[in-house]
Design an enzyme around this catalytic site. Sequence first.
Site, mmCIF file in Angstrom:
data_model
loop_
_atom_site.group_PDB
_atom_site.id
_atom_site.type_symbol
_atom_site.label_atom_id
_atom_site.label_comp_id
_atom_site.label_asym_id
_atom_site.label_seq_id
_atom_site.Cartn_x
_atom_site.Cartn_y
_atom_site.Cartn_z
ATOM 1 N N GLY A 32 9.195 -4.795 -8.272
ATOM 2 C CA GLY A 32 10.038 -3.662 -8.627
ATOM 3 C C GLY A 32 11.523 -3.984 -8.454
ATOM 4 O O GLY A 32 11.910 -4.729 -7.555
ATOM 5 N N HIS A 51 4.693 1.733 -8.048
ATOM 6 C CA HIS A 51 3.714 0.639 -7.997
ATOM 7 C C HIS A 51 2.816 0.661 -9.240
ATOM 8 O O HIS A 51 2.523 -0.392 -9.826
ATOM 9 C CB HIS A 51 2.811 0.780 -6.768
ATOM 10 C CG HIS A 51 3.527 0.672 -5.455
ATOM 11 N ND1 HIS A 51 3.702 1.743 -4.622
ATOM 12 C CD2 HIS A 51 4.097 -0.395 -4.835
ATOM 13 C CE1 HIS A 51 4.341 1.342 -3.523
ATOM 14 N NE2 HIS A 51 4.594 0.056 -3.638
ATOM 15 N N ALA A 72 4.015 6.143 -8.033
ATOM 16 C CA ALA A 72 4.162 5.878 -9.470
ATOM 17 C C ALA A 72 4.928 4.588 -9.748
ATOM 18 O O ALA A 72 4.711 3.939 -10.778
ATOM 19 C CB ALA A 72 4.847 7.065 -10.144
ATOM 20 N N MET A 113 11.657 6.205 -5.955
ATOM 21 C CA MET A 113 10.364 6.334 -5.267
ATOM 22 C C MET A 113 10.221 5.229 -4.230
ATOM 23 O O MET A 113 10.566 4.070 -4.479
ATOM 24 C CB MET A 113 9.224 6.281 -6.263
ATOM 25 C CG MET A 113 9.164 7.531 -7.090
ATOM 26 S SD MET A 113 7.562 7.719 -7.873
ATOM 27 C CE MET A 113 7.882 9.185 -8.827
ATOM 28 N N SER A 114 9.705 5.597 -3.078
ATOM 29 C CA SER A 114 9.500 4.653 -1.978
ATOM 30 C C SER A 114 8.465 5.239 -1.031
ATOM 31 O O SER A 114 8.443 6.462 -0.806
ATOM 32 C CB SER A 114 10.815 4.450 -1.216
ATOM 33 O OG SER A 114 10.560 3.833 0.029
ATOM 34 N N SER A 115 7.649 4.365 -0.473
ATOM 35 C CA SER A 115 6.666 4.827 0.515
ATOM 36 C C SER A 115 7.378 5.448 1.710
ATOM 37 O O SER A 115 6.836 6.306 2.390
ATOM 38 C CB SER A 115 5.810 3.656 0.989
ATOM 39 O OG SER A 115 5.200 3.053 -0.128
ATOM 40 N N GLY A 142 0.811 -1.217 0.000
ATOM 41 C CA GLY A 142 0.000 0.000 0.000
ATOM 42 C C GLY A 142 0.841 1.262 0.000
ATOM 43 O O GLY A 142 2.039 1.229 -0.248
ATOM 44 N N ASN A 143 0.150 2.395 0.271
ATOM 45 C CA ASN A 143 0.764 3.713 0.157
ATOM 46 C C ASN A 143 1.440 3.818 -1.213
ATOM 47 O O ASN A 143 2.631 4.074 -1.335
ATOM 48 C CB ASN A 143 1.756 3.970 1.295
ATOM 49 C CG ASN A 143 2.146 5.436 1.340
ATOM 50 O OD1 ASN A 143 3.289 5.793 1.132
ATOM 51 N ND2 ASN A 143 1.184 6.296 1.539
ATOM 52 N N VAL A 156 11.524 3.483 -10.583
ATOM 53 C CA VAL A 156 10.949 4.779 -10.951
ATOM 54 C C VAL A 156 11.511 5.819 -9.985
ATOM 55 O O VAL A 156 11.501 5.625 -8.769
ATOM 56 C CB VAL A 156 9.402 4.739 -10.891
ATOM 57 C CG1 VAL A 156 8.812 6.099 -11.250
ATOM 58 C CG2 VAL A 156 8.871 3.664 -11.837
#
Length: 284
Positions: free
Chosen positions: A150, A38, A36, A187-189, A32-33, A179
């Site tokens: 990923g 994901h 882009a 990108m990471s939560s 979740g959270n 990404v």
Amino acid sequence: MIQTITRLDQLRATVTAWKREGLRIGFVPTMGNLHAGHYSLVKLARQHADRVVSSVFVNPTQFGPNEDFTRYPRTPDADTSGLQAAGCDVLWLPEVEAMYPFGVELAAKVHVPGVSAVLEGAHRPGHFDGVCTVVTRLFNQVQADVAAFGSKDFQQLAVIRQMVADLQVPIEIIAGAIVREDDGLAMSSRNQYLSPQERAVAPLVHRTLLAMRDAMQAGVQRAVVEADADKALRDAGFVPDYAVIRCPDFSEPADGAGGARVALIAAKLGRTRLIDNLEFVLPG
Ligand code: PAF
């Protein structure tokens, strides 16, 4: 319209009906959270399948006792609309009881030796057992033909590929590219834990990976490249767990040999642990 399913019997009925129609099922497991990165995996899965299921489950068994399980960001509404926009057909949203019917303590576990033991595995004991345990359950639940993971979690991908090969799980694993934000930060939560000052420094992880690649390609010795990377990160306020060059199977490359390489970094910045990697080739 995306369908949210919280019961395993409903998920099974939906997937069985699709399979009866001869449709190929894609799967994107997540905690979740969503961002882009994901959504790019959902789009990738779409290219390989007729229907896409994505799961959101913050898996307690892959977090260490002092890690961020309780504060891990949970954003179900944004995740649902984002998944729908990315082309996901079903959001699989199991409760902990559905995932671990005998409870977490009595859960059967999946352990992949070797590749799980180094780097992330050494710094986060039990982490990959938790990942493999939940991913096996998710694979059994969804019964997909293809699953997308990923490449930011380079070692996780390798562990899952090994698990699938060894347990002969009938699923194809595909990898999505990392990404990045415009400044290079993967990108990471967990990026949202960063303070504004930390966020300004965080892209140094990617810049250090690029510098490691360039130095290796210029013929600098691996030990020097790794020490320089460690120092650059420490000087900027990071506490690195590792900043290393490895072969794709995580073995230590011999000096002077050519071939595929990956630079891998895990480093804490304040309370946030960032990981990233960069694959490259050294001419032989
Ligand atoms: O990469 C993740 O988000 C998690 O490790 C995964 C694969 C969803 C398992 O919980």
